[in-house]
Design an enzyme around this catalytic site. Structure first.
Site, PDB file in Angstrom:
ATOM      1  N   HIS A 251      -1.693  -5.486   1.359  1.00 33.74           N
ATOM      2  CA  HIS A 251      -2.924  -6.226   1.076  1.00 33.74           C
ATOM      3  C   HIS A 251      -2.565  -7.610   0.561  1.00 33.74           C
ATOM      4  O   HIS A 251      -1.608  -7.758  -0.196  1.00 33.74           O
ATOM      5  CB  HIS A 251      -3.738  -5.501  -0.008  1.00 33.74           C
ATOM      6  CG  HIS A 251      -4.810  -6.359  -0.613  1.00 33.74           C
ATOM      7  ND1 HIS A 251      -6.064  -6.484  -0.063  1.00 33.74           N
ATOM      8  CD2 HIS A 251      -4.801  -7.181  -1.699  1.00 33.74           C
ATOM      9  CE1 HIS A 251      -6.783  -7.328  -0.799  1.00 33.74           C
ATOM     10  NE2 HIS A 251      -6.048  -7.764  -1.798  1.00 33.74           N
TER      11      HIS A 251
ATOM     12  N   ASN B 275      -1.901  -0.164   7.367  1.00 31.18           N
ATOM     13  CA  ASN B 275      -1.359  -1.507   7.647  1.00 31.18           C
ATOM     14  C   ASN B 275      -0.516  -2.092   6.519  1.00 31.18           C
ATOM     15  O   ASN B 275      -0.333  -3.293   6.416  1.00 31.18           O
ATOM     16  CB  ASN B 275      -2.478  -2.457   8.108  1.00 31.18           C
ATOM     17  CG  ASN B 275      -3.529  -2.690   7.053  1.00 31.18           C
ATOM     18  OD1 ASN B 275      -3.481  -2.104   5.972  1.00 31.18           O
ATOM     19  ND2 ASN B 275      -4.493  -3.552   7.357  1.00 31.18           N
TER      20      ASN B 275
ATOM     21  N   LYS C 124       0.835  -1.201   0.000  1.00 32.50           N
ATOM     22  CA  LYS C 124       0.000   0.000   0.000  1.00 32.50           C
ATOM     23  C   LYS C 124       0.880   1.265   0.000  1.00 32.50           C
ATOM     24  O   LYS C 124       2.111   1.183   0.222  1.00 32.50           O
ATOM     25  CB  LYS C 124      -0.929  -0.048   1.210  1.00 32.50           C
ATOM     26  CG  LYS C 124      -1.950  -1.202   1.138  1.00 32.50           C
ATOM     27  CD  LYS C 124      -2.815  -1.272   2.398  1.00 32.50           C
ATOM     28  CE  LYS C 124      -3.871  -2.361   2.315  1.00 32.50           C
ATOM     29  NZ  LYS C 124      -4.687  -2.434   3.560  1.00 32.50           N
TER      30      LYS C 124
ATOM     31  N   GLU D  36      -8.851 -10.495  -8.280  1.00 28.73           N
ATOM     32  CA  GLU D  36      -7.935  -9.360  -8.092  1.00 28.73           C
ATOM     33  C   GLU D  36      -6.805  -9.385  -9.121  1.00 28.73           C
ATOM     34  O   GLU D  36      -6.412  -8.332  -9.641  1.00 28.73           O
ATOM     35  CB  GLU D  36      -7.395  -9.366  -6.655  1.00 28.73           C
ATOM     36  CG  GLU D  36      -8.488  -9.014  -5.651  1.00 28.73           C
ATOM     37  CD  GLU D  36      -8.109  -9.216  -4.185  1.00 28.73           C
ATOM     38  OE1 GLU D  36      -8.971  -8.954  -3.325  1.00 28.73           O
ATOM     39  OE2 GLU D  36      -6.971  -9.627  -3.894  1.00 28.73           O
TER      40      GLU D  36
ATOM     41  N   TYR E  72     -11.983  -2.726  -3.722  1.00 31.87           N
ATOM     42  CA  TYR E  72     -12.556  -2.916  -2.381  1.00 31.87           C
ATOM     43  C   TYR E  72     -14.093  -2.945  -2.408  1.00 31.87           C
ATOM     44  O   TYR E  72     -14.713  -2.667  -1.378  1.00 31.87           O
ATOM     45  CB  TYR E  72     -12.056  -1.819  -1.444  1.00 31.87           C
ATOM     46  CG  TYR E  72     -10.652  -2.075  -0.897  1.00 31.87           C
ATOM     47  CD1 TYR E  72     -10.364  -3.254  -0.187  1.00 31.87           C
ATOM     48  CD2 TYR E  72      -9.629  -1.156  -1.074  1.00 31.87           C
ATOM     49  CE1 TYR E  72      -9.094  -3.494   0.318  1.00 31.87           C
ATOM     50  CE2 TYR E  72      -8.346  -1.393  -0.562  1.00 31.87           C
ATOM     51  CZ  TYR E  72      -8.092  -2.566   0.136  1.00 31.87           C
ATOM     52  OH  TYR E  72      -6.838  -2.807   0.646  1.00 31.87           O
TER      53      TYR E  72
HETATM   54  P1  GDP Z   1      -7.496  -7.398   5.104  1.00 32.61           P
HETATM   55  O1  GDP Z   1      -8.005  -8.442   4.145  1.00 32.61           O
HETATM   56  O2  GDP Z   1      -6.722  -7.986   6.255  1.00 32.61           O
HETATM   57  O3  GDP Z   1      -6.713  -6.303   4.403  1.00 32.61           O
HETATM   58  O4  GDP Z   1      -8.775  -6.722   5.783  1.00 32.61           O
HETATM   59  P2  GDP Z   1     -10.211  -6.338   5.160  1.00 32.61           P
HETATM   60  O5  GDP Z   1     -10.375  -6.915   3.793  1.00 32.61           O
HETATM   61  O6  GDP Z   1     -11.233  -6.642   6.183  1.00 32.61           O
HETATM   62  O7  GDP Z   1     -10.125  -4.742   5.050  1.00 32.61           O
HETATM   63  C1  GDP Z   1      -9.404  -4.118   4.005  1.00 32.61           C
HETATM   64  C2  GDP Z   1      -8.594  -2.991   4.575  1.00 32.61           C
HETATM   65  O8  GDP Z   1      -9.485  -2.010   5.115  1.00 32.61           O
HETATM   66  C3  GDP Z   1      -7.698  -3.366   5.752  1.00 32.61           C
HETATM   67  O9  GDP Z   1      -6.450  -3.897   5.361  1.00 32.61           O
HETATM   68  C4  GDP Z   1      -7.539  -2.043   6.452  1.00 32.61           C
HETATM   69  O10 GDP Z   1      -6.553  -1.206   5.819  1.00 32.61           O
HETATM   70  C5  GDP Z   1      -8.908  -1.403   6.248  1.00 32.61           C
HETATM   71  N1  GDP Z   1      -9.782  -1.646   7.398  1.00 32.61           N
HETATM   72  C6  GDP Z   1     -10.382  -2.796   7.757  1.00 32.61           C
HETATM   73  N2  GDP Z   1     -11.105  -2.655   8.887  1.00 32.61           N
HETATM   74  C7  GDP Z   1     -10.954  -1.343   9.247  1.00 32.61           C
HETATM   75  C8  GDP Z   1     -11.453  -0.550  10.319  1.00 32.61           C
HETATM   76  O11 GDP Z   1     -12.192  -1.030  11.195  1.00 32.61           O
HETATM   77  N3  GDP Z   1     -11.068   0.758  10.341  1.00 32.61           N
HETATM   78  C9  GDP Z   1     -10.246   1.309   9.403  1.00 32.61           C
HETATM   79  N4  GDP Z   1      -9.919   2.606   9.491  1.00 32.61           N
HETATM   80  N5  GDP Z   1      -9.768   0.591   8.366  1.00 32.61           N
HETATM   81  C10 GDP Z   1     -10.100  -0.706   8.299  1.00 32.61           C
HETATM   82 MG    MG Z   2      -9.372  -8.251   2.599  1.00 37.52          MG
END
Ligand code: GDP
Ligand code: MG
Length: 148
Positions: free
Chosen positions: A115, A112, A9, A126, A49
């Site tokens: 991805h 974080n 990212k 993707e 997303y």
């Molecule tokens: P991943 O697959 O571990 O990347 O997680 P997800 O697919 O659930 O979410 C995608 C991305 O959205 C995450 O990597 C985070 O950068 C962001 N994200 C997820 N949950 C949260 C949240 O509760 N708050 C915020 N600010 N960002 C979030």
């Molecule tokens: Mg994810």
């Protein structure tokens, strides 16, 4: 063989973590099958997303992903989707184990660093989205030293 989509990212690129992250996947034994530094626009980030579009953090997430260039990659290997997620660590860096990328290099969930696809099916989608061009086809000469 199984493939996954991994994206460093914008914070990971800005913080100079590209080499470190690529090194972890390489040293594990996975094969790099696609790689590009790319800036994406809002509609592309929203497409990537799309599954999260109802989440309250969606707009902030899209702003984050379009805030600078990202490194998009295809990695290949046995169980690379699941193992790639383990190398990356839990979504919230507060819960990511030390030794994982997020555990070692991140603090906030909204910064974080990386991805990784969450299933073989989302990896397929993707990779098709991010690499519409035909990926380079090559075979690593290390194969018999990595696989039994
Ligand atoms: P991943 O697959 O571990 O990347 O997680 P997800 O697919 O659930 O979410 C995608 C991305 O959205 C995450 O990597 C985070 O950068 C962001 N994200 C997820 N949950 C949260 C949240 O509760 N708050 C915020 N600010 N960002 C979030
Ligand atoms: Mg994810």
């Amino acid at each position: 063989m199984e493939q996954t989509f991994i994206m460093i990212k914008p914070d990971g690129v800005q913080r100079g973590l590209v080499g470190e992250i690529i090194g972890r996947f390489e040293k594990k034994g996975f094969y790099l099958k696609g790689l590009k530094l790319i800036s994406v626009d809002r509609s592309f980030a929203e497409k990537h997303y799309a599954d999260l579009s109802a989440k309250p953090f969606f707009n902030g997430l899209v702003e984050y992903i379009i805030s600078g260039p990202v490194v998009a990659m295809i990695w290949e290997g046995k169980n690379v989707v699941t193992t790639g997620r383990k190398i990356i660590g839990a979504t919230n860096p507060a819960e990511s184990a030390p030794g994982t990328i997020r555990g070692d290099f991140a603090i906030d969930i909204g910064r974080n660093v990386i991805h990784g696809s969450d299933s073989v099916e989302s990896a397929r989608k993707e990779i098709a989205l991010w690499f519409p061009e035909c990926p380079v086809n090559w075979q690593s000469s290390l194969h018999p030293w990595i696989y039994e």
